[in-house]
Design a protein around this motif. Structure first.
Motif, PDB file in Angstrom:
ATOM      1  N   TRP A  95       0.822  -1.212   0.000  1.00 38.56           N
ATOM      2  CA  TRP A  95       0.000   0.000   0.000  1.00 38.56           C
ATOM      3  C   TRP A  95       0.854   1.259   0.000  1.00 38.56           C
ATOM      4  O   TRP A  95       0.644   2.173  -0.816  1.00 38.56           O
ATOM      5  N   ILE A 111      -7.935   0.045  -2.310  1.00 41.26           N
ATOM      6  CA  ILE A 111      -8.790   0.830  -1.407  1.00 41.26           C
ATOM      7  C   ILE A 111      -9.984   0.044  -0.880  1.00 41.26           C
ATOM      8  O   ILE A 111     -10.269   0.093   0.328  1.00 41.26           O
ATOM      9  N   LYS A 114      -9.484  -2.014   2.342  1.00 42.95           N
ATOM     10  CA  LYS A 114      -9.281  -1.314   3.616  1.00 42.95           C
ATOM     11  C   LYS A 114      -7.849  -1.432   4.137  1.00 42.95           C
ATOM     12  O   LYS A 114      -7.571  -2.077   5.148  1.00 42.95           O
ATOM     13  N   ASP A 116      -4.399  -0.655   6.070  1.00 42.63           N
ATOM     14  CA  ASP A 116      -4.126  -0.087   7.390  1.00 42.63           C
ATOM     15  C   ASP A 116      -3.457   1.271   7.199  1.00 42.63           C
ATOM     16  O   ASP A 116      -2.281   1.354   6.823  1.00 42.63           O
ATOM     17  N   SER A 146      -9.653   7.579   0.467  1.00 41.19           N
ATOM     18  CA  SER A 146      -9.442   6.416   1.330  1.00 41.19           C
ATOM     19  C   SER A 146      -9.622   6.700   2.818  1.00 41.19           C
ATOM     20  O   SER A 146      -9.562   5.786   3.632  1.00 41.19           O
TER      21      SER A 146
END
Length: 220
Positions: A95, A111, A114, A116, A146
């Motif tokens: 990410w 996205i 989810k 972290d 996001s």
């Protein structure tokens, strides 16, 4: 007795063979993901290769796919359940690297999973800060959707807006990302460790268009 010994030997050899296949599968998945060999990656995923195998630098197949901008491979690994938050030795995650490197299509695929948003890169930053610094316009647009922290301060004492000004060139793309983050609600006056605001930095650097955007947003 010979038949029993032979059966036992075959079983032992089979176990070693399976173990070797597993190790080779892990290494092959890392290599195939890094090299962009999409068909091979798909075959290895179907064969049950370890999605979270790591190389000597702690990089997963997904992180290697992101680094190489191998979009189809990254999507295949994501669909198979690869961890977008798996952190390498240098603290990159798939990410974080996707944001920093401007991998917009991969960020878009991540996205909904989810990510972290509390994990930090080696500079103590989130995915938005380097994306803004490098003026990855489309990636910044996605990151803003996001729920990422617009005013996160990294270890250098800089927010995404400060990095746009301090490390940017003030050109059209940096103007665009500055407008994006300001319109999204970034604090236009959040200063660095020395008390210098984004507006002060923009003026010092002769970035008149960026300075005007900051002033319009209420920056001082």
């Amino acid at each position: 007795m010979k038949h029993v010994l032979r059966a036992g030997l075959i079983l032992v050899l089979g176990v070693f063979a399976m173990a070797a296949m597993g190790q080779n599968g892990q290494a092959s998945l890392l290599d195939a993901a890094a090299a962009g060999r999409t068909a091979e990656v798909s075959r290895l995923i179907a064969a049950g290769a370890d999605l979270e195998a790591r190389d000597a630098q702690g990089r997963s197949p997904l992180l290697l796919a992101v680094a190489g901008n191998h979009v189809a491979i990254a999507k295949a690994l994501l669909a198979a359940g690869a961890n977008i938050n798996a952190q390498a030795a240098d603290r990159d995650t798939p990410w974080l690297l996707a944001g920093a490197a401007g991998r917009a299509e991969i960020v878009a695929a991540m996205i909904p999973l989810k990510p972290d948003l509390t994990i930090r890169n080696r500079y103590g930053g989130n995915a938005l800060i380097p994306a803004c610094e490098r003026a990855h316009v489309e990636t910044v647009k996605l990151l803003l959707s996001s729920g990422i922290d617009l005013d996160h301060v990294n270890d250098l004492g800089w927010t995404c807006l400060l990095e746009i000004v301090i490390l940017g060139d003030g050109g059209p793309r940096h103007q665009e990302v500055a407008k994006l983050v300001l319109d999204a609600g970034a604090d236009p006056s959040l200063a660095d460790k020395d008390g210098l605001s984004p507006l002060a930095h923009a003026r010092q650097r002769g970035q008149r268009a960026v300075a005007a955007l900051i002033e319009k947003a209420g920056g001082r």
